[in-house]
Write an enzyme that holds these catalytic residues in place. Structure first.
Site, PDB file in Angstrom:
ATOM      1  N   GLU A 277       0.829  -1.206   0.000  1.00 58.71           N
ATOM      2  CA  GLU A 277       0.000   0.000   0.000  1.00 58.71           C
ATOM      3  C   GLU A 277       0.865   1.259   0.000  1.00 58.71           C
ATOM      4  OE1 GLU A 277      -4.418  -0.159   1.706  1.00 58.71           O
ATOM      5  OE2 GLU A 277      -3.014   0.434   3.261  1.00 58.71           O
ATOM      6  N   HIS A 298       7.908 -26.957  -0.732  1.00 57.04           N
ATOM      7  CA  HIS A 298       7.252 -28.089  -1.375  1.00 57.04           C
ATOM      8  C   HIS A 298       6.031 -27.646  -2.172  1.00 57.04           C
ATOM      9  CE1 HIS A 298       9.784 -30.926   0.900  1.00 57.04           C
ATOM     10  NE2 HIS A 298       9.845 -29.886   1.715  1.00 57.04           N
ATOM     11  N   LYS A 412     -14.360   0.876  -3.835  1.00 62.77           N
ATOM     12  CA  LYS A 412     -15.390   1.297  -2.866  1.00 62.77           C
ATOM     13  C   LYS A 412     -16.516   2.034  -3.577  1.00 62.77           C
ATOM     14  CE  LYS A 412     -12.331   1.887   1.098  1.00 62.77           C
ATOM     15  NZ  LYS A 412     -11.687   2.877   1.961  1.00 62.77           N
TER      16      LYS A 412
HETATM   17  O1  PA5 Z   1      -3.344   1.621   5.930  1.00 67.57           O
HETATM   18  C1  PA5 Z   1      -4.468   2.087   5.858  1.00 67.57           C
HETATM   19  O2  PA5 Z   1      -4.696   3.293   6.055  1.00 67.57           O
HETATM   20  C2  PA5 Z   1      -5.666   1.216   5.537  1.00 67.57           C
HETATM   21  O3  PA5 Z   1      -5.297  -0.103   5.334  1.00 67.57           O
HETATM   22  C3  PA5 Z   1      -6.677   1.250   6.665  1.00 67.57           C
HETATM   23  O4  PA5 Z   1      -6.064   0.804   7.842  1.00 67.57           O
HETATM   24  C4  PA5 Z   1      -7.902   0.408   6.368  1.00 67.57           C
HETATM   25  O5  PA5 Z   1      -8.465   0.778   5.154  1.00 67.57           O
HETATM   26  C5  PA5 Z   1      -8.943   0.545   7.470  1.00 67.57           C
HETATM   27  O6  PA5 Z   1      -9.311   1.882   7.626  1.00 67.57           O
HETATM   28  P1  PA5 Z   1     -10.076   2.392   8.894  1.00 67.57           P
HETATM   29  O7  PA5 Z   1      -9.215   2.163  10.081  1.00 67.57           O
HETATM   30  O8  PA5 Z   1     -10.333   3.833   8.636  1.00 67.57           O
HETATM   31  O9  PA5 Z   1     -11.359   1.583   8.995  1.00 67.57           O
END
Ligand code: PA5
Length: 425
Positions: A277, A298, A412
């Site tokens: 990410e 394996h 989303k």
């Molecule tokens: O790294 C990030 O910002 C995301 O992976 C969030 O942690 C994830 O989308 C969850 O978001 P939130 O804590 O707002 O529900």
């Protein structure tokens, strides 16, 4: 202190080698807060900050839950669950006699997974920790409504006493709900993004409920970030970041993170989110994958040894094994294994790891070894600090903003439109 061994990557470097000047600049930019996404670099000072403010409250809440419940349902997704799940699997793969079980929910929309967890909870007493920085993410929100309803069925007007929220200090639906109902509220700091939040209440409360000594984690993390602040090519975070960027530039576009401890599996999931990410944007970024050795030798071993030569391999090792098991002798030796007698299982595993490394390097896979002291609270803290810092440096080296995730919005938008959310287009 973390050690990085680049000897298995060296044969794949050009004469100039990894660019430590660029790593230095990236580290400087990060420390000065002058780079992309600088508003989200609060994780660097997080252990100190949490120690001064919130740690006692987190430990007290965990003790309360441990004293009255056999289970905690921790509801969150992405950065709001992977770190805690990774820590618990790494340090407490099997709960002790007095440890509540921690169920992670809100990371799926599967009806089956939901029902399986409800079934596993059975008639256990339980608490809920709902974790969402934004407070609006669909998966945890949906899950929370369901578990809140179950709490009401079980505890009636005492249900609210079993809810702990971890969210933004001021904004979001979850914050409003918490204020209205009076649930204890822990904070995800404004300047810390989800995937960098494991050393905040996001990770610490579920970890403490599982029986992990979070004070030890935080004390170790304070020391570790300090140790990693050295500004020279001796810094293991520079070595790792610079080596992987150098190899990426040479066409090694996939990094597999492997470990010989099965309990590391979810830390690898945490690492994949952290790096994927943070770096996968602007049509660039190393693809993070993971393997569990020796099991995956394996299954994926063949591909690693002889598939397309685009893989680099980073292996997490621990200097010390937590336990020992001497290999037993057998008089008849019908299985032919007596040549192993006199060795400990941990030594056999170490030899296997060396053998695999040599084979993979000869097969054309650059190998980086990252060694942490021990699989304990200090080892976990070292791992988090090291990987977070190296990730930020590596991201800045490739000139992306390591702290945003604009790409996750696309699905989303579609999902909300297709589910008929009011106002979604
Ligand atoms: O790294 C990030 O910002 C995301 O992976 C969030 O942690 C994830 O989308 C969850 O978001 P939130 O804590 O707002 O529900």
């Amino acid at each position: 202190m973390v050690k990085v061994d680049l000897s298995g990557a060296q044969p794949f470097f050009t004469a100039a080698g990894p660019d430590y000047k660029l790593a230095e600049l990236a580290h400087k930019t990060l420390a000065e807060g002058s780079g992309l996404g600088a508003d989200f670099t609060g994780w660097l000072g997080l252990p100190q900050r949490i120690k001064d403010t919130e740690l006692d409250a987190i430990v007290a809440a965990a003790e309360k839950i441990r004293g009255r419940s056999q289970a905690l349902v921790a509801i969150g997704i992405g950065g709001s669950y992977l770190g805690a799940k990774g820590a618990i699997e790494l340090l407490k793969p099997r709960p002790g006699k007095n440890d509540p079980r921690v169920f992670f929910m809100g990371n799926t929309l599967s009806a089956d997974a939901l029902n399986d967890t409800i079934e596993a909870l059975g008639d256990m007493d339980f608490d809920v920790n709902v974790i969402s920085k934004s407070g609006t993410t669909l998966e945890p929100a949906v899950s929370f409504r369901i578990f809140r309803e179950l709490l009401v069925k079980k505890y009636g007007d005492k249900a609210d006493e079993h809810i702990f929220a971890t969210t933004d200090a001021r904004r979001g639906v979850l914050k409003s709900l918490a204020d209205e109902a009076g649930w204890p509220c822990f904070v995800v700091p404004d300047d810390v993004g989800g995937r960098f939040s494991v050393l905040s209440a996001v990770g610490l409360l579920p970890m403490a409920v599982a029986g992990i000594d979070v004070r030890r984690v935080i004390d170790a993390a304070i020391k570790e970030f300090k140790a990693l602040n050295v500004r020279s090519p001796e810094n293991p975070a520079w070595q790792y970041a610079a080596a992987r960027q150098h190899l990426y530039g040479k066409g090694y576009g996939v990094e597999i993170l492997g470990c010989y401890e099965p309990s590391f599996r979810f830390m690898a999931e945490w690492w994949k989110q952290l790096y994927g990410e943070s770096e996968g944007k602007d049509h660039k970024g190393i693809f993070p994958a993971s393997v569990e050795f020796t099991a995956d030798l394996h299954s994926m071993g063949q591909y690693i040894q002889q598939g397309p030569r685009m893989l680099m391999e980073s292996i997490v090792r621990f200097t010390e094994s937590r336990t020992a098991y001497p290999f037993p002798a057998d008089e008849g030796n019908a299985d032919g294994l007596n040549y192993l007698v006199g060795r400990d299982m941990s030594e056999i595993c170490r030899v296997a790891a060396d053998a695999v490394r040599d084979a993979h390097v000869s097969g054309g896979v650059p190998n980086i070894v990252i060694e942490f002291p021990k699989r304990d609270e200090e080892g976990f803290a070292a791992m988090v600090c090291f990987f977070e810092l190296a990730c930020a440096i590596s991201g800045y080296m490739s000139q992306v903003n390591p702290f945003d995730q604009p790409g996750v919005e696309a699905y989303k938008k579609n999902m909300f439109r297709m589910l008929g959310k009011p106002g979604a287009v």
